[in-house]
Design a protein around this motif. Structure first.
Motif, PDB file in Angstrom:
ATOM      1  N   TYR A  30     -14.961  37.652  33.058  1.00 46.28           N
ATOM      2  CA  TYR A  30     -16.247  36.687  32.492  1.00 46.28           C
ATOM      3  C   TYR A  30     -17.451  37.648  33.037  1.00 46.28           C
ATOM      4  O   TYR A  30     -18.513  37.644  31.991  1.00 46.28           O
ATOM      5  CB  TYR A  30     -16.062  35.473  32.938  1.00 46.28           C
ATOM      6  N   PRO A  31     -17.659  38.328  34.097  1.00 46.40           N
ATOM      7  CA  PRO A  31     -18.885  38.971  34.419  1.00 46.40           C
ATOM      8  C   PRO A  31     -19.361  40.101  33.485  1.00 46.40           C
ATOM      9  O   PRO A  31     -20.412  39.858  32.760  1.00 46.40           O
ATOM     10  CB  PRO A  31     -18.706  39.336  35.863  1.00 46.40           C
ATOM     11  N   ASP A  32     -18.394  40.671  33.008  1.00 48.19           N
ATOM     12  CA  ASP A  32     -18.567  41.872  32.018  1.00 48.19           C
ATOM     13  C   ASP A  32     -18.675  41.108  30.540  1.00 48.19           C
ATOM     14  O   ASP A  32     -19.534  41.675  29.787  1.00 48.19           O
ATOM     15  CB  ASP A  32     -17.488  42.864  31.958  1.00 48.19           C
ATOM     16  N   PHE A  33     -17.962  40.067  30.255  1.00 47.51           N
ATOM     17  CA  PHE A  33     -18.123  39.440  28.943  1.00 47.51           C
ATOM     18  C   PHE A  33     -19.490  38.923  28.870  1.00 47.51           C
ATOM     19  O   PHE A  33     -19.899  39.010  27.774  1.00 47.51           O
ATOM     20  CB  PHE A  33     -17.100  38.418  29.078  1.00 47.51           C
ATOM     21  N   LEU A  34     -19.860  38.202  29.733  1.00 49.49           N
ATOM     22  CA  LEU A  34     -21.291  37.622  29.937  1.00 49.49           C
ATOM     23  C   LEU A  34     -22.532  38.467  29.649  1.00 49.49           C
ATOM     24  O   LEU A  34     -23.314  38.691  28.862  1.00 49.49           O
ATOM     25  CB  LEU A  34     -21.630  36.572  31.120  1.00 49.49           C
ATOM     26  N   SER A  35     -22.252  39.745  30.424  1.00 51.34           N
ATOM     27  CA  SER A  35     -23.076  40.670  30.487  1.00 51.34           C
ATOM     28  C   SER A  35     -23.140  41.293  28.928  1.00 51.34           C
ATOM     29  O   SER A  35     -24.361  41.693  28.450  1.00 51.34           O
ATOM     30  CB  SER A  35     -22.861  42.002  31.522  1.00 51.34           C
ATOM     31  N   LEU A  36     -22.213  41.503  28.418  1.00 53.00           N
ATOM     32  CA  LEU A  36     -22.059  42.186  27.038  1.00 53.00           C
ATOM     33  C   LEU A  36     -22.688  41.336  26.065  1.00 53.00           C
ATOM     34  O   LEU A  36     -23.064  41.843  25.039  1.00 53.00           O
ATOM     35  CB  LEU A  36     -20.413  42.451  26.678  1.00 53.00           C
ATOM     36  N   ILE A  37     -22.311  40.181  26.096  1.00 57.87           N
ATOM     37  CA  ILE A  37     -23.016  38.982  25.171  1.00 57.87           C
ATOM     38  C   ILE A  37     -24.769  39.243  25.363  1.00 57.87           C
ATOM     39  O   ILE A  37     -25.319  39.419  24.301  1.00 57.87           O
ATOM     40  CB  ILE A  37     -22.665  37.744  25.569  1.00 57.87           C
ATOM     41  N   ASP A  38     -25.054  39.323  26.573  1.00 62.44           N
ATOM     42  CA  ASP A  38     -26.513  39.226  26.554  1.00 62.44           C
ATOM     43  C   ASP A  38     -27.150  40.523  26.283  1.00 62.44           C
ATOM     44  O   ASP A  38     -28.216  40.670  25.645  1.00 62.44           O
ATOM     45  CB  ASP A  38     -26.954  39.350  28.143  1.00 62.44           C
ATOM     46  N   GLU A  39     -26.367  41.646  26.456  1.00 61.54           N
ATOM     47  CA  GLU A  39     -26.665  43.030  26.096  1.00 61.54           C
ATOM     48  C   GLU A  39     -26.979  43.156  24.514  1.00 61.54           C
ATOM     49  O   GLU A  39     -27.657  43.618  23.992  1.00 61.54           O
ATOM     50  CB  GLU A  39     -26.023  44.047  26.755  1.00 61.54           C
ATOM     51  N   PHE A  51     -32.661  32.624  25.739  1.00 55.66           N
ATOM     52  CA  PHE A  51     -33.841  31.954  25.028  1.00 55.66           C
ATOM     53  C   PHE A  51     -33.420  31.398  23.962  1.00 55.66           C
ATOM     54  O   PHE A  51     -33.850  30.055  23.560  1.00 55.66           O
ATOM     55  CB  PHE A  51     -34.728  33.185  24.433  1.00 55.66           C
ATOM     56  N   VAL A  52     -32.282  31.496  23.319  1.00 57.38           N
ATOM     57  CA  VAL A  52     -31.710  30.836  22.022  1.00 57.38           C
ATOM     58  C   VAL A  52     -30.966  29.435  22.706  1.00 57.38           C
ATOM     59  O   VAL A  52     -31.308  28.577  22.064  1.00 57.38           O
ATOM     60  CB  VAL A  52     -30.501  31.563  21.309  1.00 57.38           C
ATOM     61  N   GLU A  53     -30.474  29.604  23.760  1.00 56.17           N
ATOM     62  CA  GLU A  53     -29.978  28.390  24.471  1.00 56.17           C
ATOM     63  C   GLU A  53     -30.782  27.420  24.902  1.00 56.17           C
ATOM     64  O   GLU A  53     -30.766  26.361  24.912  1.00 56.17           O
ATOM     65  CB  GLU A  53     -29.222  28.920  25.723  1.00 56.17           C
ATOM     66  N   SER A  54     -32.154  27.928  25.018  1.00 55.37           N
ATOM     67  CA  SER A  54     -33.325  26.965  25.347  1.00 55.37           C
ATOM     68  C   SER A  54     -33.950  26.243  24.249  1.00 55.37           C
ATOM     69  O   SER A  54     -34.857  25.527  24.515  1.00 55.37           O
ATOM     70  CB  SER A  54     -34.331  27.810  26.277  1.00 55.37           C
ATOM     71  N   LEU A  55     -34.047  26.971  22.903  1.00 55.56           N
ATOM     72  CA  LEU A  55     -34.587  26.508  21.985  1.00 55.56           C
ATOM     73  C   LEU A  55     -34.421  25.099  21.541  1.00 55.56           C
ATOM     74  O   LEU A  55     -32.936  24.581  21.661  1.00 55.56           O
ATOM     75  CB  LEU A  55     -34.427  27.258  20.650  1.00 55.56           C
ATOM     76  N   ASN A  56     -34.973  24.195  20.989  1.00 59.88           N
ATOM     77  CA  ASN A  56     -34.913  22.796  20.713  1.00 59.88           C
ATOM     78  C   ASN A  56     -34.130  22.924  19.125  1.00 59.88           C
ATOM     79  O   ASN A  56     -34.215  23.823  18.480  1.00 59.88           O
ATOM     80  CB  ASN A  56     -36.324  22.307  20.321  1.00 59.88           C
ATOM     81  N   ASP A  57     -33.122  22.007  19.235  1.00 58.70           N
ATOM     82  CA  ASP A  57     -32.456  22.283  17.910  1.00 58.70           C
ATOM     83  C   ASP A  57     -32.910  22.319  16.451  1.00 58.70           C
ATOM     84  O   ASP A  57     -32.698  22.669  15.536  1.00 58.70           O
ATOM     85  CB  ASP A  57     -31.352  21.064  18.010  1.00 58.70           C
ATOM     86  N   LYS A  58     -34.131  21.101  16.551  1.00 56.70           N
ATOM     87  CA  LYS A  58     -34.716  21.060  15.401  1.00 56.70           C
ATOM     88  C   LYS A  58     -35.538  22.093  15.003  1.00 56.70           C
ATOM     89  O   LYS A  58     -36.007  22.415  13.761  1.00 56.70           O
ATOM     90  CB  LYS A  58     -35.578  19.774  15.646  1.00 56.70           C
ATOM     91  N   SER A  63     -37.780  29.036  14.644  1.00 60.43           N
ATOM     92  CA  SER A  63     -37.993  29.862  15.661  1.00 60.43           C
ATOM     93  C   SER A  63     -37.578  31.569  15.317  1.00 60.43           C
ATOM     94  O   SER A  63     -38.059  32.279  15.731  1.00 60.43           O
ATOM     95  CB  SER A  63     -37.683  29.466  16.922  1.00 60.43           C
ATOM     96  N   LEU A  64     -36.326  31.406  14.954  1.00 67.36           N
ATOM     97  CA  LEU A  64     -35.337  32.677  14.859  1.00 67.36           C
ATOM     98  C   LEU A  64     -35.865  33.330  13.502  1.00 67.36           C
ATOM     99  O   LEU A  64     -36.030  34.652  13.560  1.00 67.36           O
ATOM    100  CB  LEU A  64     -34.093  32.366  14.639  1.00 67.36           C
ATOM    101  N   THR A  65     -36.275  32.636  12.445  1.00 64.48           N
ATOM    102  CA  THR A  65     -36.626  33.314  11.315  1.00 64.48           C
ATOM    103  C   THR A  65     -38.070  33.668  11.010  1.00 64.48           C
ATOM    104  O   THR A  65     -38.600  34.750  10.760  1.00 64.48           O
ATOM    105  CB  THR A  65     -36.068  32.511   9.996  1.00 64.48           C
ATOM    106  N   THR A  66     -38.833  32.755  11.581  1.00 66.56           N
ATOM    107  CA  THR A  66     -40.359  32.857  11.287  1.00 66.56           C
ATOM    108  C   THR A  66     -40.789  33.675  12.584  1.00 66.56           C
ATOM    109  O   THR A  66     -41.523  34.392  12.535  1.00 66.56           O
ATOM    110  CB  THR A  66     -41.041  31.441  11.180  1.00 66.56           C
ATOM    111  N   ASP A  67     -40.565  33.363  14.037  1.00 68.81           N
ATOM    112  CA  ASP A  67     -41.297  33.725  14.996  1.00 68.81           C
ATOM    113  C   ASP A  67     -40.843  34.987  15.488  1.00 68.81           C
ATOM    114  O   ASP A  67     -41.345  36.229  15.612  1.00 68.81           O
ATOM    115  CB  ASP A  67     -41.268  32.514  16.229  1.00 68.81           C
ATOM    116  N   LYS A  68     -39.359  35.213  15.561  1.00 66.76           N
ATOM    117  CA  LYS A  68     -38.684  36.097  15.816  1.00 66.76           C
ATOM    118  C   LYS A  68     -38.342  37.028  14.571  1.00 66.76           C
ATOM    119  O   LYS A  68     -37.828  38.265  14.956  1.00 66.76           O
ATOM    120  CB  LYS A  68     -37.266  35.911  16.545  1.00 66.76           C
ATOM    121  N   LYS A  69     -38.582  36.639  13.509  1.00 66.68           N
ATOM    122  CA  LYS A  69     -38.369  37.346  12.282  1.00 66.68           C
ATOM    123  C   LYS A  69     -36.877  38.010  11.988  1.00 66.68           C
ATOM    124  O   LYS A  69     -36.924  39.102  11.603  1.00 66.68           O
ATOM    125  CB  LYS A  69     -39.321  38.514  12.113  1.00 66.68           C
ATOM    126  N   LEU A  70     -35.788  37.104  12.441  1.00 64.16           N
ATOM    127  CA  LEU A  70     -34.459  37.827  12.320  1.00 64.16           C
ATOM    128  C   LEU A  70     -34.148  37.696  10.758  1.00 64.16           C
ATOM    129  O   LEU A  70     -34.184  36.800  10.263  1.00 64.16           O
ATOM    130  CB  LEU A  70     -33.630  37.042  13.130  1.00 64.16           C
TER     131      LEU A  70
END
Length: 135
Positions: A30-39, A51-58, A63-70
């Motif tokens: 799990y340490p490497d698993f979590l690290s690779l997810i973050d990276e 950051f994504v985990e902390s975003l409000n669901d609504k 936030s992801l499409t407009t602010d982050k432009k993903l």
């Protein structure tokens, strides 16, 4: 044509990363698993998973499409990573954090299903089916 080649290369590379993530999860590393997810979230979406985990669901999608432009591809990658993070939380009996991540993954997958130009993904279809029964 160059953009398409770049996207294909990026998806192929991400697929290999997901295979490593699955292997680490299977081995309980799990340490490497979590690290690779973050990276991976940072590398492929320039977004931190916490950051994504902390975003409000609504406001998640905005936030992801407009602010982050993903773009659609980046959203799919991020949804896959946050889904795996939810699986980790569930394996650690942290149901609140797991539910938070599952909801975010579900929201992103649903947005992609309704709005994206991605080719059909059987993986995304199955995840939507599973998550739709929870939310």
């Amino acid at each position: 044509m160059h953009k398409r080649d770049y996207l294909v290369k990026q998806f192929e590379e991400f697929g290999k990363v997901m295979a490593v993530i699955f292997g680490l999860k299977k081995d309980g590393n799990y340490p490497d698993f979590l690290s690779l997810i973050d990276e991976s979230a940072q590398k492929y979406t320039q977004t931190e998973i916490l950051f994504v985990e902390s975003l409000n669901d609504k406001t998640l999608i905005e936030s992801l499409t407009t602010d982050k432009k993903l773009n659609d591809e980046q959203l799919k990658m991020l949804a896959d990573l946050i889904y795996e993070k939810a699986e980790y939380y569930l394996s650690q009996s942290n149901e609140e954090a797991a539910t938070n991540c599952y909801k975010k993954a579900y929201s992103i997958y649903l947005f992609l299903k309704e709005n994206a130009t991605l080719t059909y993904s059987l993986d995304m279809h199955y995840k939507l089916e599973i998550l739709s029964k929870q939310f």
